[in-house]
Enzyme design. Structure first.
Site, mmCIF file in Angstrom:
data_model
loop_
_atom_site.group_PDB
_atom_site.id
_atom_site.type_symbol
_atom_site.label_atom_id
_atom_site.label_comp_id
_atom_site.label_asym_id
_atom_site.label_seq_id
_atom_site.Cartn_x
_atom_site.Cartn_y
_atom_site.Cartn_z
ATOM 1 N N GLN A 134 9.804 11.293 -2.324
ATOM 2 C CA GLN A 134 10.914 12.225 -2.666
ATOM 3 C C GLN A 134 10.894 13.524 -1.496
ATOM 4 O O GLN A 134 9.937 13.708 -1.285
ATOM 5 C CB GLN A 134 10.543 12.937 -4.010
ATOM 6 C CG GLN A 134 10.848 12.147 -5.340
ATOM 7 C CD GLN A 134 12.509 11.640 -5.391
ATOM 8 O OE1 GLN A 134 13.423 12.133 -4.921
ATOM 9 N NE2 GLN A 134 12.715 10.830 -6.481
ATOM 10 N N GLU A 162 6.167 -2.286 -6.274
ATOM 11 C CA GLU A 162 6.727 -2.074 -5.391
ATOM 12 C C GLU A 162 6.970 -3.153 -4.237
ATOM 13 O O GLU A 162 5.951 -3.662 -3.850
ATOM 14 C CB GLU A 162 6.062 -0.755 -4.791
ATOM 15 C CG GLU A 162 6.352 -0.251 -3.259
ATOM 16 C CD GLU A 162 7.808 0.103 -3.196
ATOM 17 O OE1 GLU A 162 8.270 1.014 -3.998
ATOM 18 O OE2 GLU A 162 8.345 -0.346 -2.191
ATOM 19 N N CYS A 214 19.133 7.659 -8.344
ATOM 20 C CA CYS A 214 19.621 8.509 -7.105
ATOM 21 C C CYS A 214 20.995 8.200 -7.075
ATOM 22 O O CYS A 214 21.534 8.604 -6.061
ATOM 23 C CB CYS A 214 18.826 8.332 -6.072
ATOM 24 S SG CYS A 214 18.549 6.632 -5.436
HETATM 25 N N1 SAH Z 1 8.968 5.913 -7.842
HETATM 26 C C1 SAH Z 1 8.877 6.319 -6.329
HETATM 27 C C2 SAH Z 1 9.718 5.496 -5.346
HETATM 28 C C3 SAH Z 1 11.188 5.445 -5.746
HETATM 29 S S1 SAH Z 1 12.559 5.194 -4.528
HETATM 30 C C4 SAH Z 1 8.716 7.668 -6.135
HETATM 31 O O1 SAH Z 1 9.378 8.668 -6.756
HETATM 32 O O2 SAH Z 1 8.389 8.295 -5.164
HETATM 33 C C5 SAH Z 1 12.677 3.369 -4.827
HETATM 34 C C6 SAH Z 1 11.488 2.447 -4.393
HETATM 35 O O3 SAH Z 1 11.929 1.042 -4.447
HETATM 36 C C7 SAH Z 1 11.120 2.479 -3.003
HETATM 37 O O4 SAH Z 1 9.898 2.699 -2.546
HETATM 38 C C8 SAH Z 1 11.611 1.005 -2.298
HETATM 39 O O5 SAH Z 1 10.705 0.566 -1.337
HETATM 40 C C9 SAH Z 1 11.384 0.183 -3.708
HETATM 41 N N2 SAH Z 1 12.273 -1.088 -3.728
HETATM 42 C C10 SAH Z 1 13.260 -1.323 -3.424
HETATM 43 N N3 SAH Z 1 13.697 -2.670 -4.035
HETATM 44 C C11 SAH Z 1 12.618 -2.916 -4.629
HETATM 45 C C12 SAH Z 1 12.625 -4.081 -5.424
HETATM 46 N N4 SAH Z 1 13.632 -5.180 -5.388
HETATM 47 N N5 SAH Z 1 11.657 -4.344 -6.003
HETATM 48 C C13 SAH Z 1 10.453 -3.437 -6.127
HETATM 49 N N6 SAH Z 1 10.631 -2.282 -5.532
HETATM 50 C C14 SAH Z 1 11.686 -2.059 -4.540
#
Ligand code: SAH
Length: 467
Positions: free
Chosen positions: A300, A350, A421
């Site tokens: 973030q 992830e 987001c």
């Molecule tokens: N919860 C975390 C990350 C949120 S951002 C935090 O707050 O820091 C969204 C995340 O989803 C990113 O890390 C991206 O790499 C991941 N992502 C994107 N598509 C995805 C999918 N199909 N399955 C799992 N993760 C995914």
């Protein structure tokens, strides 16, 4: 309706989803960039369509009381911020309404079915961003430029200063420019196809520089993206960067990496990462939890607001210590580790392998033994996990995959916490989960993570209607 180049007097009435001002003339909608509701302006029509058109503000006849003087001198040309000229109060109101209206219009909820809490605004609206990605290029005179892309273009607005990023970036960019000049290192130049607007030819070495600062630790990571296999004079680059920060005890460079991206593409990073100084990650802390963050990992961007966002997500999860929790789209395990302290077990999924590696290390680093992480797509991996009592999702802008929503509805956890987001895709997914999915929307909390920009983060709680 209107002719191109026609001059009109307009009254700006509202803000569009991209942050532009909106005016109506005889039922026809015109969008005007860099204007504020309440402005009376003289505008030139630049493009017209059947139902709406675009105009450019030529002169402000009477400014809105909500108009402010931008702090940033290049705000008009730079594609970064949309609200430099708008009071923060009105920006927050816009964001609160944006979330509400998406849930209403796209989600199909009635007003009284949207339990919205007042938006959580930023205390600090300047220099809040911990991460920056600056494109590097060449100007008409052949000089290296760094900065930001102009709106909807790949033209770089040359600057080393930005009032939403950390101040250290100025020194980093100046040092990069000095290094490139001294060692005659070329900057990336791309030729954009005017029809497809995609790059088709490219030359030169340095494409981007990414920086990330741990606000709690003062650690700074730098990653230079190059169109080649090695950065010449890499040792000198490191020396120059370290020297630039010599004598500073509030911050220090702990990671310098080179990323290799030889593809002609708009995607910033290539697959290969070489660490040329320190570690291939920085360490930061949120509350009392430490995180290792690699350049490839999502983290973030607004640390002060992240605390508030995660605090709400944790509160909405309503944990007692007995629950099995899924944290889908978990990144480096930030939310997972907060949940793990209050739950029986947490399972994170992830898609980025480097982020999952960070997540596993982060659990160890903090002595957390009840958090487990899997690399893969949430929509494929979630259904293989133990049955959850609570599911937390935090997807990227495109929202949750339909298959994942089905999995959630099949497993019927008591609570679903949705961190988003993009309120449009959030609303689309709420419609599914709260429609036939059997969930009730209990709480909606918008949290401003991106002040001066048009994006807004939110977190929602859904509970099962039938117990
Ligand atoms: N919860 C975390 C990350 C949120 S951002 C935090 O707050 O820091 C969204 C995340 O989803 C990113 O890390 C991206 O790499 C991941 N992502 C994107 N598509 C995805 C999918 N199909 N399955 C799992 N993760 C995914």
């Amino acid at each position: 309706m209107f002719e191109k180049n026609e001059i009109l007097e307009l009254q700006i009435e509202a803000i569009g989803s991209e942050g532009e001002g909106i005016a109506h003339v005889n039922g026809y909608t015109l969008f005007v960039k860099d204007t504020v509701p309440g402005d009376r302006i003289e505008a030139k029509v630049v493009k017209t369509g059947k139902n709406f058109g675009y105009a450019r503000c030529e002169r402000i006849i009477e400014p809105s009381p909500d108009r402010i003087e931008p702090v940033c001198p290049i705000s008009k040309r730079c594609g970064g911020c949309q609200f430099q000229h708008l009071s923060y109060e009105v920006e927050l109101k816009f964001k609160q309404e944006k979330v509400f209206n998406c849930i209403k219009r796209i989600g199909g909820f009635k007003d009284e079915e949207i339990p919205m809490l007042p938006i959580i605004g930023c205390e600090e609206i300047m220099h809040y961003r911990n991460k920056a990605q600056f494109p590097v290029g060449v100007d008409k005179n052949g000089e290296t430029v760094t900065g930001f892309y102009a709106e909807r273009s790949h033209e770089i607005v040359d600057t080393t200063k930005c009032c939403i990023h950390v101040e250290e970036n100025e020194l980093i960019l100046e040092t990069l420019k000095a290094f490139m000049k001294k060692y005659k290192i070329s900057a990336y130049e791309e030729k954009i196809n005017p029809k497809t607007r995609k790059p088709e030819k490219a030359k030169g070495l340095v494409r981007h520089i990414m920086t990330r600062k741990g606000f709690a630790t003062g650690e700074i990571g730098i990653c230079v993206v190059i169109n080649g296999n090695t950065l010449p004079n890499a040792a000198e680059f490191t020396d120059m960067m370290l020297k630039a920060f010599e004598g500073r005890n509030d911050v220090r460079i702990t990671s310098i990496c080179v990323n290799i991206n030889k593809k002609i593409t708009n995607v910033i990073f290539g697959d290969e990462l070489k660490c040329i100084y320190g570690e291939p990650y920085i360490v930061d802390m949120i509350e009392d939890i430490k995180f290792k963050i690699s350049p490839f990992s999502f983290y973030q961007v607004n640390p002060a607001q992240t605390r508030k966002l995660y605090g709400k997500a944790l509160e909405f999860a309503g944990l007692t210590g007995e629950e099995v929790v899924w944290d889908l789209y978990c990144g480096i395990g930030t939310i997972s580790l907060f949940l793990a302290k209050k739950a029986k077990e947490v399972y994170g999924v992830e898609i980025v392998p480097a982020a999952v590696e960070n997540a596993k290390e982060n659990a160890k680093l903090n002595g957390i033994e009840n958090a487990y992480f899997t690399v893969g797509k949430a929509e494929d991996e979630a259904k293989k996990l133990p049955k959850p009592d609570v599911i937390v999702v935090d997807p990227p802008r495109k929202g949750c995959d339909e298959k994942l929503l089905e999995t959630i509805m099949n497993y019927k956890p008591e609570r679903v916490v949705y961190v988003s987001c993009d309120p449009a895709t959030l609303a689309r997914d709420l419609k599914v989960l709260c429609g036939d999915g059997g969930y009730k929307l209990e709480e909606v909390q918008a949290v401003d993570q991106f002040s001066r920009g048009v994006h807004v983060e939110s977190v929602c709680l859904m509970t099962r209607k039938e117990k």
